[in-house]
Enzyme design. Structure first.
Site, short mmCIF file in Angstrom:
data_model
loop_
_atom_site.label_atom_id
_atom_site.label_comp_id
_atom_site.label_asym_id
_atom_site.label_seq_id
_atom_site.Cartn_x
_atom_site.Cartn_y
_atom_site.Cartn_z
N ASP A 108 0.87 0.65 -15.05
CA ASP A 108 1.95 0.77 -14.06
C ASP A 108 1.99 2.41 -13.65
O ASP A 108 2.03 3.24 -14.43
CB ASP A 108 3.41 0.58 -14.92
CG ASP A 108 3.61 -0.77 -15.22
OD1 ASP A 108 3.33 -1.95 -14.16
OD2 ASP A 108 3.87 -1.16 -16.39
N ASP A 144 -4.92 1.33 -8.40
CA ASP A 144 -5.08 1.10 -6.77
C ASP A 144 -3.92 2.42 -6.06
O ASP A 144 -3.38 1.96 -4.82
CB ASP A 144 -4.51 -0.40 -6.12
CG ASP A 144 -2.99 -0.74 -6.71
OD1 ASP A 144 -2.64 -0.03 -7.59
OD2 ASP A 144 -2.48 -1.67 -6.12
C1 LIG Z 1 0.71 -3.34 -13.31
S1 LIG Z 1 0.56 -4.40 -14.64
C2 LIG Z 1 -1.45 -4.73 -14.58
C3 LIG Z 1 -1.42 -5.89 -15.57
C4 LIG Z 1 -3.02 -6.38 -15.51
N1 LIG Z 1 -3.82 -5.13 -16.12
C5 LIG Z 1 -3.73 -6.61 -14.16
O1 LIG Z 1 -4.36 -5.98 -13.65
O2 LIG Z 1 -3.13 -7.46 -13.54
C6 LIG Z 1 0.86 -3.52 -16.03
C7 LIG Z 1 0.99 -4.08 -17.20
O3 LIG Z 1 1.09 -3.31 -18.59
C8 LIG Z 1 2.34 -3.66 -19.36
N2 LIG Z 1 2.50 -2.54 -20.26
C9 LIG Z 1 3.27 -1.42 -19.60
N3 LIG Z 1 3.50 -0.46 -20.71
C10 LIG Z 1 2.88 -1.16 -21.80
C11 LIG Z 1 2.98 -0.57 -22.88
N4 LIG Z 1 3.35 0.46 -23.53
N5 LIG Z 1 2.33 -1.60 -24.08
C12 LIG Z 1 1.45 -2.76 -23.71
N6 LIG Z 1 1.38 -3.13 -22.45
C13 LIG Z 1 2.36 -2.44 -21.41
C14 LIG Z 1 3.29 -4.48 -18.51
O4 LIG Z 1 3.86 -5.29 -19.10
C15 LIG Z 1 2.28 -4.95 -17.33
O5 LIG Z 1 1.91 -6.23 -17.52
#
Ligand SMILES: C[S@@+](CC[C@H](N)C(=O)[O-])C[C@H]1O[C@@H](n2cnc3c(N)ncnc32)[C@H](O)[C@@H]1O
Length: 217
Positions: A108, A144
């Site tokens: 994120d 991105d």
């Molecule tokens: C923008 S999405 C990208 C998902 C995947 N990597 C992709 O490229 O399709 C970021 C992901 O990181 C997870 N996330 C955010 N903070 C996290 C944390 N502290 N521990 C584990 N997952 C986390 C979110 O739930 C989300 O699914």
């Protein structure tokens, strides 16, 4: 999900470090770690391509966990374990040099300045990853978001324990063939954004030294 999740879910030991290899049977050659796997396309792809590797995925998003469990079931993937909580808790519990490859793909971006401290790729995370990654282990990052890309490069290329593996100008615009695409990459491309794919190597430790001190020692 009710039967598969308890088999695959990682619980952190209360008062000791987690031995990641002990999570897998039969024994695995190496353990790889993916932080924030989303719906798990990359994790499932790597687990399929590398049945000899133990894959640990961290995710807090329940729908993503459910999607990955369905894929684990469909492909009968025995080499995936899941940590369903803040990845930083798991990273803090892993022993020194216990992970051979780590992935943080499209984390994120937290675009507002006041939220930058929430970014997963930070000096603190890189310091801790340098502890748990083995000598010459690869760290792969993708984004991105132009601002997050500059932020990642600023921190990772100046980190004393990581070396950027870019071979030439622009090669980080091409996703390597051994790097399965994710949902967020597809979203970025559909929206006309250009993803960046960054590969770093954890520099080998000097003999008898760990590079950075494991805070638990
Ligand atoms: C923008 S999405 C990208 C998902 C995947 N990597 C992709 O490229 O399709 C970021 C992901 O990181 C997870 N996330 C955010 N903070 C996290 C944390 N502290 N521990 C584990 N997952 C986390 C979110 O739930 C989300 O699914």
């Amino acid at each position: 999900m009710e039967t598969l999740l308890p088999e695959r879910r990682i619980a952190l030991p209360a008062d000791s470090a987690l031995d990641p290899r002990a999570l897998f049977a039969p024994p695995v050659a190496e353990v790889w770690l993916e932080v924030g796997f989303g719906a798990g396309e990359h994790l499932a792809g790597q687990a399929t391509a590398h049945p000899e590797i133990g894959m640990i995925g961290c995710e807090v998003f329940e729908n993503g966990v459910v999607k990955l469990l369905a894929e684990i079931n469909r492909r009968a993937l025995g080499n995936i374990r899941l940590f369903i909580d803040d990845a930083r808790l798991l990273i803090a519990a892993l022993p020194e040099a216990s992970v051979a490859r780590a992935f943080i793909l499209f984390p994120d971006p937290w675009p507002k300045l006041r939220h930058h401290k929430r970014r997963m790729v930070s000096a603190e995370t890189l310091d801790r990853l340098a502890v748990i990654l083995a000598d010459s282990a690869e760290l792969r990052l993708a984004t991105d978001d132009a601002d997050y890309l500059a932020w990642m490069l600023e921190r990772a290329t100046t980190h004393p324990l990581f070396e950027w593996l870019a071979r030439g100008p622009g090669d980080w615009r091409q996703r390597p063939a051994d790097w399965p695409a994710t949902r967020y990459e597809q979203k970025a491309l559909a929206a006309g954004r250009t993803p960046a794919f960054l590969r770093f190597r954890r520099r080998p430790r000097a003999r008898g030294a760990s590079g950075l001190q494991d805070p638990r020692k």
